[in-house]
Scaffold this motif. Structure first.
Motif, mmCIF file in Angstrom:
data_model
loop_
_atom_site.group_PDB
_atom_site.id
_atom_site.type_symbol
_atom_site.label_atom_id
_atom_site.label_comp_id
_atom_site.label_asym_id
_atom_site.label_seq_id
_atom_site.Cartn_x
_atom_site.Cartn_y
_atom_site.Cartn_z
ATOM 1 N N PHE A 143 0.834 -1.207 0.000
ATOM 2 C CA PHE A 143 0.000 0.000 0.000
ATOM 3 C C PHE A 143 0.870 1.260 0.000
ATOM 4 O O PHE A 143 0.590 2.219 -0.736
ATOM 5 N N GLU A 144 1.919 1.264 0.802
ATOM 6 C CA GLU A 144 2.806 2.425 0.839
ATOM 7 C C GLU A 144 3.498 2.636 -0.505
ATOM 8 O O GLU A 144 3.589 3.767 -1.010
ATOM 9 N N ARG A 145 3.968 1.543 -1.095
ATOM 10 C CA ARG A 145 4.639 1.648 -2.391
ATOM 11 C C ARG A 145 3.676 2.120 -3.477
ATOM 12 O O ARG A 145 4.038 2.927 -4.344
ATOM 13 N N ALA A 146 2.437 1.641 -3.436
ATOM 14 C CA ALA A 146 1.437 2.041 -4.431
ATOM 15 C C ALA A 146 1.147 3.537 -4.332
ATOM 16 O O ALA A 146 1.057 4.238 -5.350
ATOM 17 N N TYR B 191 -8.950 2.269 0.181
ATOM 18 C CA TYR B 191 -8.874 0.811 0.302
ATOM 19 C C TYR B 191 -8.058 0.441 1.547
ATOM 20 O O TYR B 191 -8.460 -0.400 2.370
ATOM 21 N N CYS B 192 -6.907 1.120 1.702
ATOM 22 C CA CYS B 192 -6.032 0.842 2.843
ATOM 23 C C CYS B 192 -6.715 1.203 4.160
ATOM 24 O O CYS B 192 -6.627 0.466 5.151
ATOM 25 N N ALA B 193 -7.414 2.351 4.198
ATOM 26 C CA ALA B 193 -8.094 2.774 5.431
ATOM 27 C C ALA B 193 -9.172 1.774 5.835
ATOM 28 O O ALA B 193 -9.337 1.454 7.026
ATOM 29 N N ASN B 194 -9.919 1.267 4.872
ATOM 30 C CA ASN B 194 -10.965 0.276 5.185
ATOM 31 C C ASN B 194 -10.359 -0.995 5.769
ATOM 32 O O ASN B 194 -10.913 -1.578 6.726
ATOM 33 N N LEU B 195 -9.214 -1.454 5.187
ATOM 34 C CA LEU B 195 -8.576 -2.659 5.729
ATOM 35 C C LEU B 195 -7.982 -2.404 7.115
ATOM 36 O O LEU B 195 -8.017 -3.279 7.980
ATOM 37 N N GLU B 196 -7.427 -1.211 7.329
ATOM 38 C CA GLU B 196 -6.884 -0.887 8.648
ATOM 39 C C GLU B 196 -7.988 -0.904 9.710
ATOM 40 O O GLU B 196 -7.781 -1.380 10.834
ATOM 41 N N ALA B 197 -9.155 -0.409 9.366
ATOM 42 C CA ALA B 197 -10.259 -0.369 10.328
ATOM 43 C C ALA B 197 -10.893 -1.736 10.516
ATOM 44 O O ALA B 197 -11.268 -2.111 11.638
ATOM 45 N N ASP B 198 -10.995 -2.515 9.444
ATOM 46 C CA ASP B 198 -11.726 -3.785 9.492
ATOM 47 C C ASP B 198 -10.794 -4.946 9.852
ATOM 48 O O ASP B 198 -10.921 -5.559 10.916
ATOM 49 N N GLN B 199 -9.815 -5.251 8.982
ATOM 50 C CA GLN B 199 -8.990 -6.447 9.166
ATOM 51 C C GLN B 199 -7.863 -6.233 10.180
ATOM 52 O O GLN B 199 -7.613 -7.081 11.035
ATOM 53 N N PHE B 200 -7.167 -5.095 10.089
ATOM 54 C CA PHE B 200 -6.088 -4.840 11.044
ATOM 55 C C PHE B 200 -6.622 -4.422 12.414
ATOM 56 O O PHE B 200 -5.957 -4.620 13.429
ATOM 57 N N GLY B 201 -7.816 -3.793 12.456
ATOM 58 C CA GLY B 201 -8.416 -3.366 13.708
ATOM 59 C C GLY B 201 -7.748 -2.161 14.336
ATOM 60 O O GLY B 201 -7.798 -1.981 15.549
ATOM 61 N N LYS C 150 -5.958 8.617 10.355
ATOM 62 C CA LYS C 150 -4.833 9.381 9.812
ATOM 63 C C LYS C 150 -4.895 9.411 8.273
ATOM 64 O O LYS C 150 -4.634 10.453 7.654
ATOM 65 N N ILE C 151 -5.227 8.256 7.699
ATOM 66 C CA ILE C 151 -5.327 8.199 6.238
ATOM 67 C C ILE C 151 -6.446 9.110 5.747
ATOM 68 O O ILE C 151 -6.284 9.873 4.777
ATOM 69 N N TRP C 152 -7.598 9.071 6.443
ATOM 70 C CA TRP C 152 -8.719 9.895 6.015
ATOM 71 C C TRP C 152 -8.456 11.371 6.279
ATOM 72 O O TRP C 152 -9.018 12.244 5.594
ATOM 73 N N ALA C 153 -7.615 11.708 7.246
ATOM 74 C CA ALA C 153 -7.247 13.103 7.461
ATOM 75 C C ALA C 153 -6.511 13.654 6.239
ATOM 76 O O ALA C 153 -6.726 14.803 5.822
ATOM 77 N N GLU C 154 -5.645 12.823 5.624
ATOM 78 C CA GLU C 154 -4.944 13.247 4.414
ATOM 79 C C GLU C 154 -5.903 13.379 3.237
ATOM 80 O O GLU C 154 -5.785 14.308 2.425
ATOM 81 N N ILE C 155 -6.879 12.464 3.164
ATOM 82 C CA ILE C 155 -7.830 12.511 2.039
ATOM 83 C C ILE C 155 -8.711 13.752 2.137
ATOM 84 O O ILE C 155 -8.908 14.484 1.155
ATOM 85 N N THR C 156 -9.260 14.023 3.336
ATOM 86 C CA THR C 156 -10.140 15.183 3.490
ATOM 87 C C THR C 156 -9.369 16.491 3.362
ATOM 88 O O THR C 156 -9.928 17.520 2.972
ATOM 89 N N ALA C 157 -8.077 16.485 3.682
ATOM 90 C CA ALA C 157 -7.270 17.685 3.480
ATOM 91 C C ALA C 157 -7.082 17.977 1.997
ATOM 92 O O ALA C 157 -6.982 19.141 1.589
ATOM 93 N N ALA C 158 -7.020 16.920 1.184
ATOM 94 C CA ALA C 158 -6.873 17.098 -0.266
ATOM 95 C C ALA C 158 -8.197 17.466 -0.931
ATOM 96 O O ALA C 158 -8.211 18.173 -1.946
ATOM 97 N N HIS C 159 -9.325 16.980 -0.394
ATOM 98 C CA HIS C 159 -10.653 17.281 -0.944
ATOM 99 C C HIS C 159 -11.556 17.821 0.170
ATOM 100 O O HIS C 159 -12.531 17.176 0.559
ATOM 101 N N PRO C 160 -11.269 19.009 0.701
ATOM 102 C CA PRO C 160 -12.027 19.482 1.862
ATOM 103 C C PRO C 160 -13.431 19.970 1.537
ATOM 104 O O PRO C 160 -14.289 20.045 2.422
ATOM 105 N N PHE C 161 -13.711 20.301 0.298
ATOM 106 C CA PHE C 161 -14.987 20.924 -0.048
ATOM 107 C C PHE C 161 -15.969 19.967 -0.725
ATOM 108 O O PHE C 161 -17.021 20.395 -1.181
ATOM 109 N N THR C 162 -15.639 18.676 -0.793
ATOM 110 C CA THR C 162 -16.486 17.706 -1.479
ATOM 111 C C THR C 162 -17.304 16.926 -0.458
ATOM 112 O O THR C 162 -16.746 16.235 0.404
ATOM 113 N N ALA C 163 -18.615 17.002 -0.563
ATOM 114 C CA ALA C 163 -19.507 16.374 0.419
ATOM 115 C C ALA C 163 -19.426 14.853 0.358
ATOM 116 O O ALA C 163 -19.480 14.172 1.388
#
Length: 938
Positions: free
Chosen positions: A415-418, A436-446, A453-466
């Protein structure tokens, strides 16, 4: 039994061996001399220069197919066989080779193959060659090569195996498959002819077995629908001496029916360039028949002729994976497909899934994935699809546990390399891999903290999209807690601009279901404040939009009013000119105001109504005014008279105002963004269908900074052969248009301005005589622009050398050479006319193109402008049917127009003195309005 081609080949080989034995001594004697001669010979310097250039091109771009091909062709003309072999190996590493290239390679290797290792290498080349494409010619050559070892039992077994492989590969080829069957039968017949039918019991048994093999080959062949099967059936009857098997006859007739049903498709596959549609019809027919072997053979035939059509490969692979499901059949086809269409990411992903489906080793899957990353996809989104496919594969093989396992750690690393790779190429603008990585971290990795943290980066890149905030909120609902969920709602409600209503409804519903009264009231307050801001913003935007719309409407109305005023003034002007013409015609003078005459005494023998003669125009004689004339007095001009008005001629019917001239480059900054972008964009046409966006960008960036390359493609992803290139500056676009007819690959690309309304091409060159430009014809098709430049630059400084080509880049045998001075052109004309360049003599003349048909004046335009009368007859002149419809009793022959005399002033006659026949000087008295009224009332 008649001798076969095999026997003839064996006799020829024996004769060659005898000749070689006779000439061995003389060859040994002359070895030293010939070696010295070879050493004395030097390679062509031009050839060596070309070889160095080809090698340089390959080192910079290993996927340059034409450079590989030209290098192999050039090295065949040299004595460096080792270098030729390495070039061929490198060529085959990157591309599959055609049957002709394989046959040349094998032929060269056979000439020097003496040791067992070298002969084994030839066998390996045959095995590799037959795997690239279906080629009956290559299989025939392979079968013939295998016959060389039939002196031993192992050689016979080996030859029989190769013939069986050839039957499996192309024995069902309807048009050429019979050649393989005949070669196999002749091989077995040759073995039969070397046996004795009588003698010991073992010899008789061997003879009977061999004869049975030949007969079985006849039976097997007659079951297949092949062209020329009638001759095969007759040979079978001759071989069995008319003791034919009834089952064979029945199979033969069934095969003929199958052949009859396929003959209409086979006829469409005859020719050099066969359209893919013809193959597709054949494929659809075989799909309905549901014979797997025949479906495979028609797919193989189609991809041999259309190896660069990715959709055809995908269709073939889908059939193999969904119907046959045999790894030994599917995986080799996948391997061939990625060598032919490496730009198709769908095939790479299907290949990865097939390796997983057939449980191939992980190392092989990983190797294929790494190979796919280096394929060089044109679109960044292709890398995203490949990464997702590989991540799916790793997730399915990951062993999940509370403790981090090795496979779980490997998945995180991937995931990091991708993310790093996709960030560099811009292939994941929507953060699909991160989600994809965030969902696995929450579900499979727990580990929900990692997901946040991953979603913080995503929302920072797209802060105005509902929609982005809603995805994060859904993750918190499923795996998070209420505290973080409320924070997500509040942050999303504060940031989003595009569709806050969705978040308002979702936030309100959540507080209804989970929150207290205070939380619900707080939610309503936040939502109300947000909606008020949104309403105010929308009102402001609507007002601005309304103002822009009103401004645009006012401009349109103002322009309409100006047009109306212009047309109104034009009509007034024309009307005034017409009135002026009528007045001038009546008075006989232009713009002369006649003063009334004053009566004189009877002593002058004049009537009181006689008018004094006015001086003719141009006369300097001054006439004294009559008695009582008050002197010079300014008289007001007639109504509508304009002294400064220019006299113009009314345009003829159908005349249109010329279009406004194109915008000058000085006014470029004053244009709108859309118009500026249009002027910065050039249109490229006549491109090869295999040209990619990257290749267009590479060749055009020398003209300036490119903002965008838009290669127009069909729905299947194939190029349509034209593109739009947008530059950063207008001057760069103008510079790019000077490169019209420049070669891209093997075809000239046509570069013109981006003008969608242009309906016909404009001829860019001078149509008259140009004394500094030469016209050359009779050129050899192999002559290049470089060759012409080398010949003609000796006589003067050149401006340009233009080689006229067809759309496919092939030379028409014509060229234009443009000199700076006429002296250089004249010298070159004398020196080069009838000169021989390569294999043909050229003819040189000054450039003076014949007048084009389009330049001839339009007859209808001439008549409307000049008023001339032209009789329009048919191709044979005036026919009998062209008769006049005017009665002869009233028809009057046309009189030639008389020359107009200058108008003179005529004195009116005295009433009663003029008779009907006497009308002064020939003019009739004018009638008054009352006279006309009386005439109409009669």
């Amino acid at each position: 039994m008649a001798s076969t081609y095999l026997e003839k080949e064996m006799d020829a080989e024996m004769k060659e061996l005898e000749d070689d034995g006779d000439m061995e001594e003389s060859d040994d004697e002359n070895d030293s001399g010939s070696d010295e001669d070879l050493k004395g010979e030097e390679e062509d310097p031009e050839l060596l220069k070309n070889i160095a250039l080809y090698e340089e091109d390959i080192s910079s771009n290993p996927y340059n197919y034409s450079a590989h091909y030209e290098l192999v062709t050039a090295l065949r003309k040299t004595e460096d066989f080792e270098k030729l072999r390495e070039a061929r190996k490198r060529f085959h590493k990157f591309y599959p080779l055609t049957s002709d290239l394989w046959l040349d390679w094998i032929s060269d290797e056979q000439k020097i193959a003496t040791s067992e290792e070298e002969k084994k290498m030839v066998d390996d080349l045959f095995e590799k060659g037959v795997k690239d494409y279906l080629s009956v010619d290559l299989w025939l050559e392979y079968c013939q090569h295998s016959i060389g070892g039939i002196g031993t039992k192992e050689g016979i077994v080996r030859a029989r195996e190769i013939h069986e492989k050839a039957i499996i590969a192309c024995g069902l080829h309807i048009s050429k498959g019979a050649l393989i069957w005949e070669a196999y039968r002749e091989f077995e017949s040759a073995l039969l002819s070397m046996m004795t039918p009588t003698g010991s019991e073992e010899l008789e048994k061997n003879y009977a077995d061999q004869k049975k093999k030949v007969e079985n080959l006849y039976k097997r062949q007659l079951r297949q629908p092949l062209l020329g099967m009638e001759d095969t059936f007759n040979e079978y009857k001759e071989f069995t001496k008319d003791a034919t098997d009834g089952n064979v006859v029945s199979d033969y007739h069934k095969a003929k029916e199958k052949l009859k049903a396929r003959q209409k498709f086979e006829k469409k596959l005859i020719g050099e360039e066969i359209p893919i549609e013809n193959y597709q019809e054949y494929i659809d027919f075989e799909m309905k028949e549901k014979d797997p072997t025949r479906i495979q053979i028609i797919f193989e035939r189609s991809i041999t002729d259309h190896c660069l059509v990715s959709t055809l490969w995908s269709q073939y692979l889908t059939y193999l994976d969904s119907n046959l499901k045999i790894s030994t059949v599917s995986l080799p086809v996948f391997e061939r497909s990625i060598r032919n269409v490496p730009w198709s990411v769908e095939i790479w992903c299907d290949y990865l899934r097939s390796l997983e489906r057939y449980e191939e080793p992980h190392s092989e899957v990983l190797s294929l994935f790494e190979q796919g990353l280096s394929a060089g996809f044109a679109q960044p989104a292709a890398y995203l699809e490949l990464w997702l496919c590989f991540i799916d594969y790793l997730r399915r093989r990951t062993v999940w546990n509370k403790d981090i396992t090795e496979s779980m750690s490997a998945l995180r690393t991937v995931f990091e390399r991708a993310n790093l790779h996709l960030a560099k190429c811009g292939g994941d603008p929507d953060f699909e891999v991160s989600k994809y990585c965030a969902n696995l971290e929450a579900d499979q990795f727990g580990v929900m903290e990692n997901a946040r943290k991953i979603w913080a980066e995503i929302t920072a890149a797209h802060p105005f999209t509902a929609s982005v905030w809603l995805e994060y909120i859904q993750l918190e609902k499923t795996f998070g807690d209420k505290k973080h969920l409320r924070k997500a709602y509040q942050r999303g409600l504060e940031k989003t601009h595009d569709d806050p209503e969705i978040l308002v409804r979702s936030f309100t519903q959540f507080e209804r279901e989970e929150g207290s009264l205070e939380a619900f009231e707080h939610c309503r307050k936040l939502c109300r404040i947000k909606m008020e801001k949104v309403g105010a913003s929308k009102s402001k935007g609507d007002a601005k939009k309304s103002e822009e719309e009103q401004s645009r409407h006012d401009k349109i109305e103002k322009k309409k009013e100006k047009d109306k005023e212009y047309r109104r003034d034009k009509r007034k002007q024309i009307s005034a000119e017409k009135r002026g013409d009528v007045q001038n015609t009546q008075n006989g003078k232009d713009n002369v105001f006649l003063k009334p005459s004053v009566p004189v005494s009877q002593q002058d023998n004049r009537s009181w109504y006689d008018t004094p003669e006015l001086p003719e125009k141009g006369s300097k004689k001054v006439v004294a005014p009559p008695p009582g004339f008050p002197g010079k007095k300014s008289v007001a001009p007639p109504p509508g008279f304009n002294e400064n008005m220019k006299r113009t001629i009314a345009p003829p019917p159908g005349f249109k105002e010329p279009l406004p001239k194109k915008q000058k480059s000085d006014d470029f900054d004053n244009l709108s963004e859309h118009q500026q972008r249009k002027l910065r964009t050039v249109f490229l046409s006549n491109l090869d269908f295999s040209v990619t966006d990257t290749e267009v960008n590479d060749i055009m960036r020398s003209s300036g900074v490119i903002l965008e390359v838009r290669l127009v493609k069909k729905p299947n992803g194939q190029s349509k052969g034209f593109a739009f290139v947008e530059f950063e500056k207008h001057s760069e676009a103008l510079e790019a248009m000077k490169r019209d007819n420049e070669l891209l690959g093997l075809r000239p690309m046509y570069i013109s301005e981006c003008d969608p309304e242009k309906k016909a091409p404009v001829f860019k060159f001078d149509k008259g005589l140009e004394k500094n430009k030469l016209f050359i014809k009779g050129l050899d098709p192999e002559v290049t622009k470089k060759d012409l430049t080398e010949v003609f630059e000796k006589f003067g400084k050149l401006i340009d050398v233009r080689l006229v080509t067809y759309r496919n880049g092939h030379s028409k045998g014509l060229a234009f050479v443009d000199y700076e001075e006429e002296v250089g052109a004249a010298t070159a004309l004398i020196k080069t006319d009838n000169m021989k360049i390569k294999s043909k003599e050229i003819q040189v003349a000054l450039s003076n193109p014949p007048k084009r048909k389009d330049d001839a004046p339009n007859q209808s335009d001439v008549r409307s402008l000049g008023g001339t009368e032209a009789t329009e007859f048919g191709p044979r002149g005036k026919g009998r049917s062209q008769v006049a419809f005017t009665p002869r009793s009233i028809s009057v022959p046309a009189k030639p127009p008389s020359k107009l005399e200058p108008m003179k002033f005529v004195k009116p006659g005295v009433p009663g003195l003029q008779s009907e026949g006497n009308e002064g000087n020939g003019t009739k008295p004018s009638k008054s309005n009352e006279d006309f009224r009386k005439m109409l009332l009669k």
